[in-house]
Write an enzyme that holds these catalytic residues in place. Structure first.
Site, PDB file in Angstrom:
ATOM      1  N   TYR A   1      -6.517  -3.666 -10.568  1.00 25.98           N
ATOM      2  CA  TYR A   1      -6.247  -4.137  -9.206  1.00 25.98           C
ATOM      3  C   TYR A   1      -7.532  -4.080  -8.395  1.00 25.98           C
ATOM      4  CZ  TYR A   1      -1.097  -3.991  -9.253  1.00 25.98           C
ATOM      5  OH  TYR A   1       0.224  -4.232  -9.480  1.00 25.98           O
TER       6      TYR A   1
ATOM      7  N   GLU B   1      15.165   1.760  11.339  1.00 28.22           N
ATOM      8  CA  GLU B   1      15.133   0.298  11.503  1.00 28.22           C
ATOM      9  C   GLU B   1      14.533  -0.154  12.833  1.00 28.22           C
ATOM     10  OE1 GLU B   1      19.297  -0.234  10.893  1.00 28.22           O
ATOM     11  OE2 GLU B   1      19.021  -0.907   8.820  1.00 28.22           O
TER      12      GLU B   1
END
Ligand SMILES: [Zn+2]
Ligand SMILES: [Zn+2]
Length: 444
Positions: free
Chosen positions: A347, A421
């Site tokens: 990566y 949330e």
């Protein structure tokens, strides 16, 4: 994001109580009073984003198997009238929004996949899903928060579509599969998307992405210029010696003793060669296999390890040092050493373009109360494959309930992983504003 993310401790029972109170927040709650910084359109979309996130959370799918998630996303994007491409890099979805005026192409990326983790949170929309993973049935959970990323980007798509007449440029929405890594033997994720030409037609000028964090306060953003997450090379070192009876080591070339010396030698790669005040590096041997019984010196030994660095130069330097040290130590022991680095995983560093980060910092500061300049994280992110091709900006978004100490927030990839949330609306606003402000800056 991979395993090294932020916090370690598991959630305690007091926090479980806090989870329940967050979980019962109805999606229809009015949020408009708590943050005057955010635009009305973000408040208007928030209840939908929460609803979408809960649906995706309850129906998680593993890497390269995000079939229903892709359908759910596609249905929404179709309802907005966007140009859509599906089955990109297996299950990825791309949507194009052309603004009324000419301008740059801005890509916004959300990853879609879940993990083989058994959910233990008390929320009503907790996952009960089981799926096949490398030939085994496993429980599946959105234990890294990619469900929030998808819902946030669906929200941004809706907000920006509503502003099409004002848009000076094109937006490319990238819903990416398999960030957590493809199943054995399969390609996938951002690397495959780039290979399939996601950054072309129209050619992307800039890419923005975010990751929710269970350990950062809601209403905060964490970012840094240059390397924000590590580049990864994994490695395989094979030592071939000469087998003998354990009682007559003078007849052997002992791969086990050789490996011990190589492992010690590798400890000096970082501690004696890397410029540690410039940027960190990690060399870890995580697996070692050889031998079957006490009185046989075996012929062969295999080791696996991982290397984390924050620049291409350091990546190349560690590759060279590890190979040289392992081979020379092997030679001194008459053993044949083969170093494969990178072996199966390579990566790039998740690199935040310096000029772009500076340019867009005021935008992030306009969205949240606090933007923290964070330290580099030794975990990795495949957003790096996009940011390697075009200027990119990647940041962390707070998702920790305010009354939870960071040290007690459940870490990513664990059964108790929990996101408040109320943090998602800042993500919607941040990606929307980054798009609008970047387009404005290009007009000047
Ligand atoms: Zn992850
Ligand atoms: Zn992640």
């Amino acid at each position: 994001m991979d395993k090294n993310m932020m916090n370690k401790k598991r959630i305690n029972t007091i926090l479980l109580g806090a989870f329940c109170s967050v979980a019962v927040l109805a999606p229809t709650t009015s949020y408009a009073k708590d943050k005057p910084k955010l635009s009305q359109s973000t408040y208007d979309i928030e209840s939908k984003v929460v609803e979408w996130r809960r649906h995706i959370h309850e129906n998680p799918e593993l890497s390269n198997r995000e079939f229903e998630t892709a359908k759910y996303i596609t249905k929404h994007l179709k309802s907005l009238g966007l140009e859509i491409q599906t089955e990109v890099a297996h299950t990825g979805v791309i949507a194009i929004l052309k603004g009324a005026k000419p301008g740059p192409v801005v890509a916004l990326r959300a990853d879609m996949d879940a993990l083989p983790v058994k959910e233990r949170t008390p929320v009503s929309f907790a996952s009960k899903v089981m799926a096949e993973y490398n030939g085994e049935q496993v429980p599946v959970m959105h234990a890294c928060g990619h469900d929030t990323h998808v819902a946030i980007l669906m929200g941004v798509a809706e907000v920006l579509t509503g502003m099409q007449n004002e848009l000076a440029g094109t937006v490319k929405f990238i819903f990416q599969p398999a960030e957590e890594g493809s199943p054995v033997g399969e390609e996938g994720g951002a690397e495959l998307m780039v290979k399939e030409g996601v950054l072309e037609n129209p050619k992307v000028d800039v890419v923005f992405g975010l990751h929710i964090s269970s350990g950062m306060d809601v209403g905060t953003i964490g970012v840094k210029p240059e390397g924000i997450m590590a580049g990864v090379d994994d490695m395989k070192i094979t030592i071939k010696g000469k087998q003998s009876h354990g009682s007559t080591p003078w007849n052997s070339v002992d791969p086990i003793v050789t490996s011990a010396q190589i492992i010690n030698g590798l400890q000096t790669v970082v501690s004696r060669h890397m410029h540690l005040t410039n940027s960190p590096a990690v060399v870890t041997i995580g697996s070692i296999h050889s031998g079957v019984r006490s009185n046989i010196i075996p012929e062969k030994l295999e080791m696996l390890g991982t290397v984390r660095t924050f620049s291409q130069a350091d990546k190349e330097k560690t590759r060279k040092l590890i190979t040289e040290k392992a081979e020379l130590i092997g030679k001194s022991m008459n053993a044949k050493v083969e170093v494969q680095i990178p072996y199966s995983s390579n990566y790039p560093v998740t690199f935040n373009n310096v000029a772009l980060t500076q340019q867009m910092l005021p935008t992030l500061e306009s969205v949240v109360e606090k933007v923290n300049i964070i330290k580099p994280i030794t975990g990795a992110e495949d957003f790096s494959f996009f940011a390697k091709e075009v200027p990119g900006l990647y940041f962390f978004l707070g998702g920790k309930p305010k009354d939870t100490p960071a040290s007690e927030a459940a870490a990513h990839h664990t059964p108790d992983f929990f996101i408040d949330e109320s943090g998602m609306k800042y993500g919607v606003e941040a990606l929307t504003q980054l798009t609008l402000d970047y387009m404005k800056l290009q007009q000047k």
